[in-house]
Design a protein around this motif. Structure first.
Motif, mmCIF file in Angstrom:
data_model
loop_
_atom_site.group_PDB
_atom_site.id
_atom_site.type_symbol
_atom_site.label_atom_id
_atom_site.label_comp_id
_atom_site.label_asym_id
_atom_site.label_seq_id
_atom_site.Cartn_x
_atom_site.Cartn_y
_atom_site.Cartn_z
ATOM 1 N N LYS A 53 17.654 -0.692 -12.485
ATOM 2 C CA LYS A 53 17.117 0.581 -12.012
ATOM 3 C C LYS A 53 16.368 0.367 -10.699
ATOM 4 O O LYS A 53 15.748 -0.676 -10.497
ATOM 5 C CB LYS A 53 16.170 1.189 -13.054
ATOM 6 N N ALA A 54 16.440 1.378 -9.821
ATOM 7 C CA ALA A 54 15.719 1.287 -8.550
ATOM 8 C C ALA A 54 14.232 1.088 -8.824
ATOM 9 O O ALA A 54 13.646 1.782 -9.666
ATOM 10 C CB ALA A 54 15.951 2.544 -7.727
ATOM 11 N N LEU A 55 13.637 0.135 -8.133
ATOM 12 C CA LEU A 55 12.227 -0.181 -8.356
ATOM 13 C C LEU A 55 11.340 0.903 -7.760
ATOM 14 O O LEU A 55 11.539 1.331 -6.621
ATOM 15 C CB LEU A 55 11.891 -1.533 -7.717
ATOM 16 N N SER A 56 10.356 1.338 -8.543
ATOM 17 C CA SER A 56 9.403 2.320 -8.025
ATOM 18 C C SER A 56 8.451 1.644 -7.039
ATOM 19 O O SER A 56 8.414 0.416 -6.920
ATOM 20 C CB SER A 56 8.615 2.956 -9.176
ATOM 21 N N HIS A 57 7.660 2.430 -6.347
ATOM 22 C CA HIS A 57 6.784 1.895 -5.298
ATOM 23 C C HIS A 57 5.620 1.101 -5.889
ATOM 24 O O HIS A 57 5.014 1.508 -6.887
ATOM 25 C CB HIS A 57 6.224 3.034 -4.442
ATOM 26 N N TYR A 58 5.311 -0.030 -5.250
ATOM 27 C CA TYR A 58 4.125 -0.819 -5.585
ATOM 28 C C TYR A 58 3.311 -1.034 -4.315
ATOM 29 O O TYR A 58 3.868 -1.186 -3.223
ATOM 30 C CB TYR A 58 4.509 -2.171 -6.191
ATOM 31 N N ASP A 59 1.985 -1.050 -4.482
ATOM 32 C CA ASP A 59 1.102 -1.260 -3.331
ATOM 33 C C ASP A 59 0.931 -2.732 -2.992
ATOM 34 O O ASP A 59 0.718 -3.090 -1.832
ATOM 35 C CB ASP A 59 -0.283 -0.653 -3.616
ATOM 36 N N ALA A 60 1.008 -3.578 -4.010
ATOM 37 C CA ALA A 60 0.768 -5.007 -3.787
ATOM 38 C C ALA A 60 1.466 -5.827 -4.861
ATOM 39 O O ALA A 60 1.756 -5.333 -5.959
ATOM 40 C CB ALA A 60 -0.732 -5.306 -3.785
ATOM 41 N N VAL A 61 1.718 -7.091 -4.519
ATOM 42 C CA VAL A 61 2.418 -8.008 -5.423
ATOM 43 C C VAL A 61 1.644 -9.320 -5.500
ATOM 44 O O VAL A 61 1.189 -9.848 -4.477
ATOM 45 C CB VAL A 61 3.854 -8.281 -4.923
ATOM 46 N N LEU A 62 1.488 -9.836 -6.721
ATOM 47 C CA LEU A 62 0.924 -11.170 -6.944
ATOM 48 C C LEU A 62 2.059 -12.069 -7.440
ATOM 49 O O LEU A 62 2.454 -11.977 -8.603
ATOM 50 C CB LEU A 62 -0.191 -11.125 -7.989
#
Length: 241
Positions: A53-62
């Motif tokens: 599935k298309a990934l929804s928006h994220y503000d940051a990634v660890l």
């Protein structure tokens, strides 16, 4: 803030603690399996899919990228970067840190203090290389390795020569490094966020073991860093990415 933790081990201690800390700050946080991503590329339109599935928006990634999946893991992190999502650790930073020779080359160029190190391929160069780093004992390291695996102490020239010959016969790339005897089985790990050290620990080897890795039985204790150590840690983190 919507935060993604990239990890193949959702139940591992470090992943759980990161998630707990994020929830304490009321972040919307999810642990996403790094290997479940699909990377899509089109002209000017990088995209990511997760579980088809298309990934929804994220503000940051660890990113918590294990050594065994470095190539795929850093490709996923790089895709997030291409999508203008903030990544606490960059793909280049992860890649640089996984290659001991590359990271030492970068630190050396920027005048960060490192143990004297040499890298050779020809058998005839081994003994002169050992002499250039100060002679035996020397530390011999595989270029890629974590948790103290592939780090050996050779007490004599003959032992060093034999170990290097064996490793090279197995197509392994090895570094020869000065043994810092005054460290007495201790080292310091600093955790850098942005332009400051947020925590640091001293790792102490146990018994006759010279490696201080916790996975090798080392004991960790909190420590306050001097200004010089703090400055070096921050500079090194920023230089490596």
């Amino acid at each position: 803030m919507k935060l993604a933790i990239l990890s193949c081990g959702p139940r591992s201690y470090s992943t759980r603690r990161l998630k707990e800390a994020a929830l304490e700050r009321n972040y919307d946080v999810k642990v996403l399996n790094t290997l479940k991503f699909a990377i899509d590329l089109d002209r000017g339109s990088p995209d990511l899919y997760y579980n088809q599935k298309a990934l929804s928006h994220y503000d940051a990634v660890l990113p918590r990228i294990g050594a065994s999946i470095t190539y795929y893991g850093t490709a996923v992190v790089r895709q997030f970067e291409e999508m203008n999502v903030f990544c606490a650790n960059t793909a280049n930073g992860i890649t640089n840190s996984r290659d001991k020779l590359r990271s030492l080359q970068i630190l050396s160029r920027h005048h960060i203090g490192i143990p004297r190190t040499t890298f050779v391929k020809d058998k005839k160069d081994v003994l002169p290389a050992i002499e250039r780093v100060g002679g035996a004992p020397v530390v011999i390291k595989l270029i890629e390795g974590t948790q103290g695996i592939g780090v050996l102490l050779a007490e004599t020239l003959k032992a060093a020569e034999s170990i290097i010959e064996l490793l090279q016969s197995q197509k392994q790339n090895v570094l020869i490094q000065k043994f810092v005897a005054e460290s007495k089985g201790k080292d310091i790990r600093a955790f850098v966020v942005g332009d400051r050290v947020v925590a640091a620990m001293r790792r102490v080897a146990q018994g006759s073991e010279f490696r201080s890795n916790v996975h090798r039985g080392g004991i960790a204790e909190a420590v306050e860093l001097s200004d010089d150590y703090t400055e070096t840690a921050v500079r090194a983190a920023q230089i490596l990415g």
